[in-house]
Design a protein around this motif. Sequence first.
Motif, PDB file in Angstrom:
ATOM      1  N   VAL A 162       0.844  -1.201   0.000  1.00  0.00           N
ATOM      2  CA  VAL A 162       0.000   0.000   0.000  1.00  0.00           C
ATOM      3  C   VAL A 162       0.878   1.249   0.000  1.00  0.00           C
ATOM      4  CG1 VAL A 162      -1.818   1.277   1.183  1.00  0.00           C
ATOM      5  CG2 VAL A 162      -1.889  -1.220   1.146  1.00  0.00           C
TER       6      VAL A 162
ATOM      7  N   PHE B 151     -10.266  -3.399   2.346  1.00  0.00           N
ATOM      8  CA  PHE B 151     -11.090  -2.354   1.726  1.00  0.00           C
ATOM      9  C   PHE B 151     -10.417  -1.793   0.483  1.00  0.00           C
ATOM     10  CE2 PHE B 151     -12.185   2.154   1.288  1.00  0.00           C
ATOM     11  CZ  PHE B 151     -13.549   2.037   1.063  1.00  0.00           C
ATOM     12  N   ILE B 152      -9.119  -1.546   0.601  1.00  0.00           N
ATOM     13  CA  ILE B 152      -8.392  -1.012  -0.541  1.00  0.00           C
ATOM     14  C   ILE B 152      -8.429  -1.988  -1.704  1.00  0.00           C
ATOM     15  CG2 ILE B 152      -6.041  -0.575  -1.364  1.00  0.00           C
ATOM     16  CD1 ILE B 152      -5.556   0.961   1.175  1.00  0.00           C
TER      17      ILE B 152
ATOM     18  N   VAL C 219     -10.776  -4.185  -2.300  1.00  0.00           N
ATOM     19  CA  VAL C 219     -12.112  -4.118  -2.884  1.00  0.00           C
ATOM     20  C   VAL C 219     -12.264  -2.847  -3.722  1.00  0.00           C
ATOM     21  CG1 VAL C 219     -14.561  -3.863  -2.376  1.00  0.00           C
ATOM     22  CG2 VAL C 219     -13.199  -5.515  -1.105  1.00  0.00           C
ATOM     23  N   SER C 220     -11.789  -1.743  -3.188  1.00  0.00           N
ATOM     24  CA  SER C 220     -11.878  -0.479  -3.923  1.00  0.00           C
ATOM     25  C   SER C 220     -11.197  -0.591  -5.277  1.00  0.00           C
ATOM     26  CB  SER C 220     -11.190   0.652  -3.152  1.00  0.00           C
ATOM     27  OG  SER C 220     -11.794   0.824  -1.901  1.00  0.00           O
TER      28      SER C 220
ATOM     29  N   ARG D 112     -10.604  -3.308  -6.957  1.00  0.00           N
ATOM     30  CA  ARG D 112     -11.393  -4.174  -7.825  1.00  0.00           C
ATOM     31  C   ARG D 112     -12.573  -3.412  -8.413  1.00  0.00           C
ATOM     32  NH1 ARG D 112     -13.655  -8.029  -4.759  1.00  0.00           N
ATOM     33  NH2 ARG D 112     -12.161  -8.099  -3.042  1.00  0.00           N
ATOM     34  N   ALA D 113     -13.061  -2.461  -7.624  1.00  0.00           N
ATOM     35  CA  ALA D 113     -14.202  -1.682  -8.089  1.00  0.00           C
ATOM     36  C   ALA D 113     -13.831  -0.813  -9.280  1.00  0.00           C
ATOM     37  CB  ALA D 113     -14.748  -0.815  -6.960  1.00  0.00           C
TER      38      ALA D 113
ATOM     39  N   TRP E 100      -6.895   2.308  -7.228  1.00  0.00           N
ATOM     40  CA  TRP E 100      -6.664   3.279  -6.178  1.00  0.00           C
ATOM     41  C   TRP E 100      -5.221   3.283  -5.666  1.00  0.00           C
ATOM     42  CZ3 TRP E 100      -5.453   4.175  -1.165  1.00  0.00           C
ATOM     43  CH2 TRP E 100      -5.944   5.368  -0.634  1.00  0.00           C
TER      44      TRP E 100
ATOM     45  N   CYS F 122      -2.896   4.729  -8.118  1.00  0.00           N
ATOM     46  CA  CYS F 122      -3.001   6.187  -8.141  1.00  0.00           C
ATOM     47  C   CYS F 122      -2.152   6.782  -7.029  1.00  0.00           C
ATOM     48  CB  CYS F 122      -4.451   6.629  -7.970  1.00  0.00           C
ATOM     49  SG  CYS F 122      -5.381   6.618  -9.504  1.00  0.00           S
ATOM     50  N   PHE F 123      -2.192   6.153  -5.872  1.00  0.00           N
ATOM     51  CA  PHE F 123      -1.363   6.668  -4.774  1.00  0.00           C
ATOM     52  C   PHE F 123       0.111   6.593  -5.131  1.00  0.00           C
ATOM     53  CE2 PHE F 123       1.198   5.470  -1.013  1.00  0.00           C
ATOM     54  CZ  PHE F 123       1.367   6.769  -0.540  1.00  0.00           C
TER      55      PHE F 123
ATOM     56  N   TYR G 234       0.982   9.287  -7.198  1.00  0.00           N
ATOM     57  CA  TYR G 234       0.871  10.546  -6.436  1.00  0.00           C
ATOM     58  C   TYR G 234       2.184  10.920  -5.771  1.00  0.00           C
ATOM     59  CZ  TYR G 234      -0.740  13.865  -2.911  1.00  0.00           C
ATOM     60  OH  TYR G 234      -0.902  14.965  -2.111  1.00  0.00           O
TER      61      TYR G 234
ATOM     62  N   LYS H  14      -8.148  13.452 -10.256  1.00  0.00           N
ATOM     63  CA  LYS H  14      -9.464  13.633  -9.646  1.00  0.00           C
ATOM     64  C   LYS H  14     -10.500  12.929 -10.506  1.00  0.00           C
ATOM     65  CE  LYS H  14      -9.344  17.875  -6.918  1.00  0.00           C
ATOM     66  NZ  LYS H  14      -9.683  19.306  -6.906  1.00  0.00           N
TER      67      LYS H  14
ATOM     68  N   LEU I  25     -10.124   9.210 -10.106  1.00  0.00           N
ATOM     69  CA  LEU I  25     -10.713   8.701  -8.882  1.00  0.00           C
ATOM     70  C   LEU I  25     -12.229   8.768  -8.925  1.00  0.00           C
ATOM     71  CD1 LEU I  25      -8.120  10.202  -6.475  1.00  0.00           C
ATOM     72  CD2 LEU I  25      -8.586   7.772  -6.766  1.00  0.00           C
ATOM     73  N   ALA I  26     -12.737   9.709  -9.715  1.00  0.00           N
ATOM     74  CA  ALA I  26     -14.182   9.822  -9.801  1.00  0.00           C
ATOM     75  C   ALA I  26     -14.742   8.809 -10.795  1.00  0.00           C
ATOM     76  CB  ALA I  26     -14.564  11.240 -10.214  1.00  0.00           C
TER      77      ALA I  26
ATOM     78  N   PHE J  65      -2.846  12.058   0.090  1.00  0.00           N
ATOM     79  CA  PHE J  65      -3.528  11.480  -1.063  1.00  0.00           C
ATOM     80  C   PHE J  65      -4.983  11.148  -0.752  1.00  0.00           C
ATOM     81  CE2 PHE J  65      -4.842   7.733  -3.504  1.00  0.00           C
ATOM     82  CZ  PHE J  65      -4.761   8.246  -4.774  1.00  0.00           C
TER      83      PHE J  65
ATOM     84  N   ALA K 294     -11.977  14.723  -4.164  1.00  0.00           N
ATOM     85  CA  ALA K 294     -12.372  14.406  -5.528  1.00  0.00           C
ATOM     86  C   ALA K 294     -13.787  13.853  -5.591  1.00  0.00           C
ATOM     87  CB  ALA K 294     -11.398  13.409  -6.141  1.00  0.00           C
TER      88      ALA K 294
ATOM     89  N   TRP L 143     -14.000   8.708   0.428  1.00  0.00           N
ATOM     90  CA  TRP L 143     -13.295   7.454   0.505  1.00  0.00           C
ATOM     91  C   TRP L 143     -13.099   6.943   1.936  1.00  0.00           C
ATOM     92  CZ3 TRP L 143      -8.957   4.918   2.015  1.00  0.00           C
ATOM     93  CH2 TRP L 143      -8.636   3.779   1.276  1.00  0.00           C
TER      94      TRP L 143
ATOM     95  N   PHE M  72     -14.594   3.600   3.971  1.00  0.00           N
ATOM     96  CA  PHE M  72     -13.839   2.612   4.746  1.00  0.00           C
ATOM     97  C   PHE M  72     -14.444   2.426   6.133  1.00  0.00           C
ATOM     98  CE2 PHE M  72     -10.484   2.037   8.004  1.00  0.00           C
ATOM     99  CZ  PHE M  72     -10.395   0.653   7.877  1.00  0.00           C
TER     100      PHE M  72
ATOM    101  N   TYR N  66     -17.226   0.315   5.912  1.00  0.00           N
ATOM    102  CA  TYR N  66     -16.794  -1.037   5.545  1.00  0.00           C
ATOM    103  C   TYR N  66     -16.516  -1.899   6.766  1.00  0.00           C
ATOM    104  CZ  TYR N  66     -13.905  -4.734   3.499  1.00  0.00           C
ATOM    105  OH  TYR N  66     -13.370  -5.930   3.139  1.00  0.00           O
TER     106      TYR N  66
ATOM    107  N   LYS O  88     -19.286  -0.711  -4.353  1.00  0.00           N
ATOM    108  CA  LYS O  88     -18.485  -0.745  -5.576  1.00  0.00           C
ATOM    109  C   LYS O  88     -18.942   0.373  -6.492  1.00  0.00           C
ATOM    110  CE  LYS O  88     -16.825  -5.428  -6.206  1.00  0.00           C
ATOM    111  NZ  LYS O  88     -17.032  -6.711  -6.905  1.00  0.00           N
TER     112      LYS O  88
ATOM    113  N   LEU P  80     -17.796   3.682  -5.065  1.00  0.00           N
ATOM    114  CA  LEU P  80     -16.389   3.986  -5.321  1.00  0.00           C
ATOM    115  C   LEU P  80     -16.146   4.248  -6.788  1.00  0.00           C
ATOM    116  CD1 LEU P  80     -14.929   1.405  -2.879  1.00  0.00           C
ATOM    117  CD2 LEU P  80     -14.587   3.872  -2.761  1.00  0.00           C
TER     118      LEU P  80
ATOM    119  N   GLY Q 298     -18.066   5.900  -8.539  1.00  0.00           N
ATOM    120  CA  GLY Q 298     -18.491   7.271  -8.782  1.00  0.00           C
ATOM    121  C   GLY Q 298     -19.926   7.478  -9.216  1.00  0.00           C
TER     122      GLY Q 298
END
Lengths: 175, 175
Positions: A91, A124-125, A127-128, A130-131, A135, A138-139, A142, A153, A156-157, B124, B131, B135, B139, B142, B153, B156, B158
């Motif tokens: 992470v 959670f991350i 799952v996010s 996978r969604a 994510w 992106c970090f 970043y 932005k 992430l949206a 971040f 954004a 988020w 969590f 969650y 899902k 997240l 959007g």
Amino acid sequence: MMAEALSGSLEDYLEAIFFIEQQKQAARAKDIAQRLQVNHSSVTGALRTLSQKGLINYSPYDLITLTTKGRNVAKDIARRHEVLRHFLEDVLDVPPELAEETACKMEHVVRGEVLERFVKFIEFIEVSSRAGAGWVQCFHKYYSREWDEEECKKCLAGEKGVKKSCQEGSTGDHG
Amino acid sequence: MMAEALSGSLEDYLEAIFFIEQQKQAARAKDIAQRLQVNHSSVTGALRTLSQKGLINYSPYDLITLTTKGRNVAKDIARRHEVLRHFLEDVLDVPPELAEETACKMEHVVRGEVLERFVKFIEFIEVSSRAGAGWVQCFHKYYSREWDEEECKKCLAGEKGVKKSCQEGSTGDHG
DNA sequence: CTAAAATTTTAGGCAAACCTAAATATTGGA
DNA sequence: TCCAATATTTAGGTTTGCCTAAAATTTTAG
């Protein structure tokens, strides 16, 4: 009834025995000393203490194995280590060796409720991601300064066009 | 030239002096002992050591102040503490007192490169939230078992309709 | 100013972890 | 079997960090 907490040092010994036991039948003082980078004579003292606490089967010059109780405690330590290492490395994208080293120290201070939060957070991350947000990637972008706030932005949206750019080249070449 | 690392214990003393100095003009042994919950005589020894290392101005029976060097080191410790506390409390949603206590121990093992990853990570997450993903709140939902995978899902990813449900009632009533 | 109260330091100890050097025990090869 | 190499333990010491109790110093109140 609840056994009193082990010191960080004794946790390290127990964890070492746990891993050595997985590779060989049983651990020997030599292996432990080598793994923990301590003198052989330091190991003897630790073994006596762990034995007194009923965590290992040990008598002088004998092979060393974990008791059932000891194995449970060791598993818990190893799990803490693994959760924290995973968080740091995958992470936060901390370089593997440093993540390992840091997890080794954190494992003695992060327990119970806090550890479980880390577990859930990682879940959670995942799952996010996978969604579809990519994510974690992106970090990693970043902090490595390849970050374009406007673009990300949108990413992430969930906008499709830009999402890809955040997901490719992920594993963090932070040099 | 690089000063050798302080022990966790000495870091605690230095940090305590830093905070006491902010409240009063200067620290006294009594205040430090009270804050760290140690005996007065333990403080004396620590003060001698910190003084030897050039981190505090101190002579027997005198008031205690930080040197410039000491203040810089103390600020760094306090920053580590604050970053970790913030992460635990506001990202992982660990209850305040436990977050504080855990940060107190983590601050001695998480430094430099790893600490900066935490900083960037928190930044971040704050950007991500701005954004529009809500988020962190997602969590908190969650782990508190109010999580509906399908719904979130979408959240997240959007979709507007469901996003709201992930953002309301955020601060985690995890009971 | 001075005696009591509060604060700080010293003296002496203890426990945890580590070390080096010197026994002691085990093991494998001739 | 027996010796040499290897492994382990014991003996003795160091450092860190804490403690209690007693002494010393400073502060405060009368």
